[in-house]
Design an enzyme around this catalytic site. Structure first.
Site, short mmCIF file in Angstrom:
data_model
loop_
_atom_site.label_atom_id
_atom_site.label_comp_id
_atom_site.label_asym_id
_atom_site.label_seq_id
_atom_site.Cartn_x
_atom_site.Cartn_y
_atom_site.Cartn_z
N ASP A 8 -9.73 1.81 1.33
CA ASP A 8 -10.00 2.96 0.97
C ASP A 8 -11.36 3.07 0.61
OD1 ASP A 8 -7.23 3.15 1.80
OD2 ASP A 8 -6.73 3.12 -0.28
N ARG A 20 -9.19 -6.69 13.75
CA ARG A 20 -8.02 -5.40 14.43
C ARG A 20 -8.73 -4.65 14.76
NH1 ARG A 20 -4.79 -7.22 17.78
NH2 ARG A 20 -2.71 -5.27 17.59
N ARG A 29 0.66 -1.30 0.26
CA ARG A 29 -0.31 -0.14 -0.11
C ARG A 29 0.83 1.27 -0.15
NH1 ARG A 29 -5.58 -0.04 2.01
NH2 ARG A 29 -5.12 1.84 3.35
N ARG A 36 0.10 6.22 16.02
CA ARG A 36 0.55 7.17 15.65
C ARG A 36 -0.10 8.80 16.72
NH1 ARG A 36 -2.13 5.24 9.22
NH2 ARG A 36 -3.77 4.69 10.40
N ARG A 74 10.09 5.00 -3.47
CA ARG A 74 10.75 6.22 -4.64
C ARG A 74 11.63 6.41 -4.23
NH1 ARG A 74 6.61 9.67 -2.42
NH2 ARG A 74 4.70 8.97 -3.56
N TYR A 78 -9.49 -4.34 2.74
CA TYR A 78 -9.26 -3.15 3.14
C TYR A 78 -9.37 -2.36 1.94
CZ TYR A 78 -4.82 -0.97 5.88
OH TYR A 78 -4.54 -0.90 6.16
N GLU A 102 -3.41 6.84 18.72
CA GLU A 102 -3.93 5.99 18.10
C GLU A 102 -3.05 4.77 18.13
OE1 GLU A 102 -5.13 5.79 14.16
OE2 GLU A 102 -4.96 4.03 13.38
N1 UDP Z 1 3.30 0.64 7.94
C1 UDP Z 1 4.71 0.38 8.39
N2 UDP Z 1 5.77 1.72 8.87
C2 UDP Z 1 5.06 2.89 8.53
C3 UDP Z 1 3.57 2.86 8.22
C4 UDP Z 1 2.87 2.00 7.52
O1 UDP Z 1 5.59 -0.33 8.37
O2 UDP Z 1 5.13 3.95 9.73
C5 UDP Z 1 2.75 -0.66 6.98
C6 UDP Z 1 2.80 -1.46 8.24
O3 UDP Z 1 2.59 -2.45 7.81
C7 UDP Z 1 0.65 -0.85 8.43
C8 UDP Z 1 1.19 -1.00 6.15
O4 UDP Z 1 2.04 0.12 6.33
O5 UDP Z 1 0.26 -1.72 8.45
C9 UDP Z 1 -0.49 -0.16 5.70
O6 UDP Z 1 -0.24 1.78 6.11
P1 UDP Z 1 -1.49 2.33 5.91
O7 UDP Z 1 -0.97 4.45 6.60
O8 UDP Z 1 -1.72 2.31 4.63
O9 UDP Z 1 -2.40 1.99 6.89
P2 UDP Z 1 -3.68 2.54 7.14
O10 UDP Z 1 -3.56 4.10 7.07
O11 UDP Z 1 -4.99 2.48 6.50
O12 UDP Z 1 -3.93 1.85 8.55
#
Ligand code: UDP
Length: 375
Positions: A354, A252, A171, A284, A175, A352, A304
């Site tokens: 968006d 989850r 996801r 976060r 880059r 999952y 969170e």
């Molecule tokens: N992820 C990570 N480190 C980070 C942010 C994301 O390893 O700092 C990985 C982690 O496995 C997470 C996935 O990327 O479950 C998807 O993150 P995303 O931000 O897309 O999650 P959402 O916003 O849907 O909770």
């Protein structure tokens, strides 16, 4: 009162479906167990700031049709998600890009960064990544994996990365440019009046009852016979609908801790800061005003915390691994055998998704219903 559809859940899927059906002259009754509409995209004003009550929602899509669709109901600002990751005393830009690599290894060029990653994974010989750990290692090497992925992912999902599907990490963009935009999508932003206003507009002219739980509603209605309906669209958990009779799907959950800081104008300087080490219990911190470039006095932050899900808890994420996807297919089969019940959204379709995908799926369902009724 007779309705064509009873829509269970006033979230984005249910609201788009009800709105479109209403336009076609089909009558919908939307019910939601919560006291408010908008499901998990619900926003509420606190200290003059739109608060994302159920976690950060940043709208992004590459689908022109969906972008045009949502713009009928909102004006979007120019927000671009550029989270910062904190690992112990170190700070990195996300997603994984040249800013991240140069901070991690003091490299200057893409060739140097690629060389560093290659040297870290040479001994691992991963050709066909079978899980999230192998996928992450093969993309970014051991340092980035250990500092920015492993701890975060394992606390987020409550499982070792070796037991998680590889797609989750895909996801995130990777880059070799100095670009901190978390998404690759063509369009992105935050709706200027918040997300609740979008759902309010979608549900204009649609009968909606909040604080109304599906089973209790059905039970009460069996006695009063107040309402009749042809079909149900259920946007809650599909396994719950069937009383978990084939087993429980895994989800989850999350717990949010919101703090109002009226004396602080700028807490962290960014909308999203990730805490990637395992030992910090939250994943976060969101500082809501930065989603809107807010300059009002005071601020509101939300920590969170990932949480284990048990029946009765709020589900946020489906756990799309092999076991759960196989079980979901069996539930889908059950759903097919039942007449007049549809399942939609992240929970009903156990995906999952968006927000843009949720809208796209709802519009597909609308089309199928129309075609079905024309036959
Ligand atoms: N992820 C990570 N480190 C980070 C942010 C994301 O390893 O700092 C990985 C982690 O496995 C997470 C996935 O990327 O479950 C998807 O993150 P995303 O931000 O897309 O999650 P959402 O916003 O849907 O909770």
């Amino acid at each position: 009162m007779h309705y064509d559809y009873l829509v269970v859940g006033a979230g984005l899927f249910g609201a788009v479906f009800a709105c479109e059906m209403n336009k076609q002259g089909k009558k919908c009754l939307v019910i939601d167990k919560r006291e408010h509409i908008a499901g998990n995209i619900y926003t509420e004003e606190v200290l003059g700031i739109n608060i994302h009550k159920y976690g950060a929602h940043i709208f992004h899509t590459s689908n022109q049709e969906i972008w045009n669709y949502i713009n009928q109901y909102a004006t979007f600002n120019r927000f671009v998600n550029s989270p910062v990751a904190v690992y112990k005393e170190e700070l990195y830009n996300l997603p994984f890009n040249m800013n991240t690599f140069s901070r991690m290894w003091n490299v200057k060029t893409p060739a140097e960064a690629k060389g560093k990653i290659a040297s870290q994974i040479a001994d691992l010989h991963i050709t066909d990544p079978k899980n999230l750990e192998e996928q992450a290692l093969s993309l970014v090497g051991t340092d980035v994996y250990e500092k920015l992925i492993k701890g975060y992912t394992e606390k987020q999902w409550g499982k070792p990365c070796t037991e998680l599907p590889a797609f989750i990490i895909k996801r995130l963009p990777l880059r070799f440019t100095f670009d901190n935009n978390y998404f690759n999508d063509l369009y992105q932003g935050i709706p200027i009046d918040g997300y609740t206003s979008i759902v309010e507009k979608l549900l204009e002219g649609v009968d909606t009852r909040t604080g109304t739980e599906y089973r209790e509603f059905i039970k009460a209605n069996e006695e009063t016979k107040e309402i009749t309906f042809n079909k149900v669209l259920y946007t809650g958990m599909i396994d719950e609908y069937f009383d978990y009779k084939l087993g429980t799907l895994e989800y989850r959950s999350l717990r949010f801790e919101e703090e109002q800081l009226p004396e602080c104008d700028n807490y962290q300087g960014n909308a999203v800061v990730n805490y990637t080490e395992r030992e910090v219990p939250y994943t976060r911190i969101i500082e809501h005003k930065h989603f809107e470039f807010g300059s009002q006095p005071g601020t509101v932050i939300t920590k969170e915390y990932p949480a284990e899900w048990q029946p009765g808890d709020e589900p946020y994420y489906p756990v799309n691994d092999e076991r759960n996807d196989a079980l979901f297919k069996r539930y889908e089969e059950l759903a097919r055998q039942e007449k007049n019940i549809l399942f939609g959204g992240r929970l009903g379709q156990y995906k999952y998704y968006d927000m843009d995908k949720v809208i796209a799926q709802a519009l597909i369902m609308v089309k199928e219903q129309r075609e079905g009724s024309e036959e």
